[in-house]
Design an enzyme around this catalytic site. Structure first.
Site, PDB file in Angstrom:
ATOM      1  N   HIS A  93     -12.549   6.248 -13.976  1.00 55.35           N
ATOM      2  CA  HIS A  93     -13.621   5.306 -13.636  1.00 55.35           C
ATOM      3  C   HIS A  93     -13.857   4.385 -14.829  1.00 55.35           C
ATOM      4  O   HIS A  93     -14.170   4.848 -15.926  1.00 55.35           O
ATOM      5  CB  HIS A  93     -14.899   6.083 -13.315  1.00 55.35           C
ATOM      6  CG  HIS A  93     -15.885   5.323 -12.483  1.00 55.35           C
ATOM      7  ND1 HIS A  93     -16.364   4.085 -12.846  1.00 55.35           N
ATOM      8  CD2 HIS A  93     -16.469   5.623 -11.293  1.00 55.35           C
ATOM      9  CE1 HIS A  93     -17.216   3.664 -11.926  1.00 55.35           C
ATOM     10  NE2 HIS A  93     -17.293   4.575 -10.967  1.00 55.35           N
ATOM     11  N   HIS A 151       8.308  10.387  -3.782  1.00 57.63           N
ATOM     12  CA  HIS A 151       7.704   9.410  -2.882  1.00 57.63           C
ATOM     13  C   HIS A 151       6.408   8.861  -3.476  1.00 57.63           C
ATOM     14  O   HIS A 151       5.709   9.563  -4.230  1.00 57.63           O
ATOM     15  CB  HIS A 151       7.417  10.044  -1.513  1.00 57.63           C
ATOM     16  CG  HIS A 151       8.616  10.668  -0.880  1.00 57.63           C
ATOM     17  ND1 HIS A 151       9.595   9.929  -0.251  1.00 57.63           N
ATOM     18  CD2 HIS A 151       9.011  11.971  -0.801  1.00 57.63           C
ATOM     19  CE1 HIS A 151      10.529  10.744   0.214  1.00 57.63           C
ATOM     20  NE2 HIS A 151      10.202  11.986  -0.107  1.00 57.63           N
ATOM     21  N   ASN A 156      -5.573  -3.349   5.913  1.00 54.06           N
ATOM     22  CA  ASN A 156      -6.263  -2.536   4.913  1.00 54.06           C
ATOM     23  C   ASN A 156      -7.389  -1.801   5.623  1.00 54.06           C
ATOM     24  O   ASN A 156      -8.418  -2.378   5.947  1.00 54.06           O
ATOM     25  CB  ASN A 156      -6.810  -3.428   3.802  1.00 54.06           C
ATOM     26  CG  ASN A 156      -7.529  -2.636   2.718  1.00 54.06           C
ATOM     27  OD1 ASN A 156      -7.806  -1.437   2.867  1.00 54.06           O
ATOM     28  ND2 ASN A 156      -7.855  -3.292   1.618  1.00 54.06           N
ATOM     29  N   HIS A 173       1.141  -4.169   7.166  1.00 54.87           N
ATOM     30  CA  HIS A 173       1.537  -5.084   8.236  1.00 54.87           C
ATOM     31  C   HIS A 173       1.067  -4.591   9.600  1.00 54.87           C
ATOM     32  O   HIS A 173       0.522  -5.359  10.393  1.00 54.87           O
ATOM     33  CB  HIS A 173       3.064  -5.240   8.245  1.00 54.87           C
ATOM     34  CG  HIS A 173       3.559  -6.298   9.199  1.00 54.87           C
ATOM     35  ND1 HIS A 173       3.801  -6.036  10.527  1.00 54.87           N
ATOM     36  CD2 HIS A 173       3.845  -7.614   9.004  1.00 54.87           C
ATOM     37  CE1 HIS A 173       4.221  -7.141  11.122  1.00 54.87           C
ATOM     38  NE2 HIS A 173       4.263  -8.108  10.222  1.00 54.87           N
ATOM     39  N   CYS A 206     -12.276   2.049  -1.295  1.00 52.37           N
ATOM     40  CA  CYS A 206     -11.001   2.432  -0.701  1.00 52.37           C
ATOM     41  C   CYS A 206     -10.434   3.746  -1.220  1.00 52.37           C
ATOM     42  O   CYS A 206      -9.526   4.314  -0.614  1.00 52.37           O
ATOM     43  CB  CYS A 206      -9.975   1.317  -0.915  1.00 52.37           C
ATOM     44  SG  CYS A 206     -10.441  -0.261  -0.160  1.00 52.37           S
TER      45      CYS A 206
END
Length: 430
Positions: A217, A305, A342, A338, A138
């Site tokens: 990592h 943000h 994902n 929502h 991701c």
């Protein structure tokens, strides 16, 4: 960053409550307890009824995907976002102007590569530098941006494209291992394309400027390495395993990342204050005072943000709590989860799009973009907004319904709550 586009599927690709139920009921490997588990997961996942699914799953072929299914899914997402991007920049930038192309798809690495597929479609130049990334999970979009940034350091006046997505259809899990069933509940079809440059002539057109990128990592730890991994279950069904160590691995990787990133973006005054408070706490540690939530730093002193990867409700709320963020701060990630689910490496751009559609992004403000992925990795970057942004983008038809829409109870519970009846524990659903 000159422009970005996110994929929005067609109406017939939506995975609403009824469609999800049909997909679940087709899996003959599941018993009543597995159905219950899926119900609870769907109801608490934070995902709504307008996310998009892959064609072969919606057509009932999730247990027998083809190579054509994978290519069709990728073509639709990549070419849809790239077509829109080139349309928006028509007159100033064309496909033949692109110097660098990076495509990241973790679970699909065909030959010829996906970068070659894009180059062939848009007839790009013979000297283009192309990079095809796989297996990065991701957080691959931020990794791709880091690659582009490093190339920019040695190449002037260049234009780069980053295409981020994931193939869902060929990797739909058809077994009954609960840790592998989670991916079906969370992941949805989606992706993004981002146009970047270091050419001064585009300065007035740019939306944002990259401030810094940090990658961490922790894959040297065996549990962190295996907490998010592609494998087969005991019955031979391929899928994606998510273990309970995932939360711990994510916290460790994020901590390592922020230790390097935050000193680069927070004011010296806040760092000094934090150092003094931390020293005082160490002196009074013997009193065993209860630990307070958050990391102790006021991130709002240097960041306005927070673009959190919409990996799941628990991830979003966990990151928000650990960083001391408000409900307003995590709202974009919750709403992206929502509305779109994902979408793996493309997910961050749906979150950014929500912020822009809600007119939150003003000139001079900074955005912390946080991503996590298999490995285990935490890759974050900070952007500075160069002009007030208000494009409705991929949110045009739904942003006015949020955040209220996400507060509506999950209709799956209303329709299928009978599954939770304890008196039916002896029943097997065939």
């Amino acid at each position: 960053m000159l422009h970005y586009e996110c994929y929005k599927g067609m109406e017939e690709r939506k995975l609403d409550t009824e469609t999800c139920a049909k997909v679940v009921q087709r899996n003959k490997n599941l018993g009543l307890e597995e159905y219950r588990f899926l119900l609870r997961t769907m109801a608490s996942s934070g995902i709504g009824e307008e996310t998009y699914g892959p064609r072969n799953v919606l057509e009932g072929r999730e247990d027998s995907p083809t190579l054509l299914d994978a290519h069709s899914e990728m073509d639709e997402i990549m070419f849809d976002t790239l077509d829109k991007l080139f349309h928006k920049t028509k007159g100033s930038i064309s496909p033949s102007d692109i110097d660098i192309l990076v495509v990241n798809v973790s679970l699909f690495a065909p030959s010829p590569s996906l970068t070659s597929r894009v180059i062939n479609r848009y007839k790009m130049r013979e000297d283009i530098k192309s990079y095809n990334l796989s297996g990065l999970g991701c957080s691959a979009s931020v990794i791709s941006i880091d690659i582009v940034q490093r190339i920019f350091e040695t190449r002037e006046n260049a234009l780069a494209l980053v295409v981020s997505t994931e193939t869902m259809g060929p990797h739909w899990y058809c077994g009954k291992d609960r840790s592998m069933m989670l991916s079906n509940c969370l992941f949805r079809a989606g992706g993004s394309s981002v146009l970047l440059t270091n050419a001064a002539r585009f300065k007035n057109q740019a939306l944002m400027k990259l401030v810094t990128v940090v990658r961490a990592h922790v894959g040297s730890d065996d549990e962190a390495y295996s907490c998010c991994i592609q494998m087969e279950d005991r019955d031979g069904h391929p899928g994606f395993l998510l273990t309970k160590y995932l939360k711990k691995a994510a916290a460790r990787a994020l901590t390592k990342n922020l230790q390097v990133l935050l000193p680069r973006v927070l004011p010296i005054k806040e760092l000094i204050r934090y150092a003094i408070v931390r020293a005082l706490k160490r002196r009074t540690a013997a009193k065993r005072e209860p630990a307070s939530s958050g990391i102790g730093l006021n991130l709002k002193t240097g960041l306005q943000h927070f673009c959190i990867h919409p990996g799941g409700r628990a991830i979003i709320e966990g990151v928000g709590k650990s960083l001391g963020l408000t409900e307003f701060d995590i709202e974009p990630a919750r709403m992206a989860l929502h509305r779109f689910g994902n979408t793996s490496s493309g997910g961050l751009w749906y979150v950014l799009g929500y912020m822009e559609a809600k007119n939150r992004l003003k000139k001079g403000e900074k955005i912390l973009m946080m991503s996590m992925g298999a490995g285990f990795e935490s890759n974050n970057c900070v952007w500075e907004v160069l002009k007030d942004l208000d494009d409705k983008n991929v949110w045009e038809d739904s942003v006015d319904r949020y955040p209220e829409l996400s507060r509506i109870p999950n209709p799956f519970v209303e329709k299928y709550d009978w599954i939770n009846d304890d008196t039916m524990s002896f029943v097997r659903v065939d």
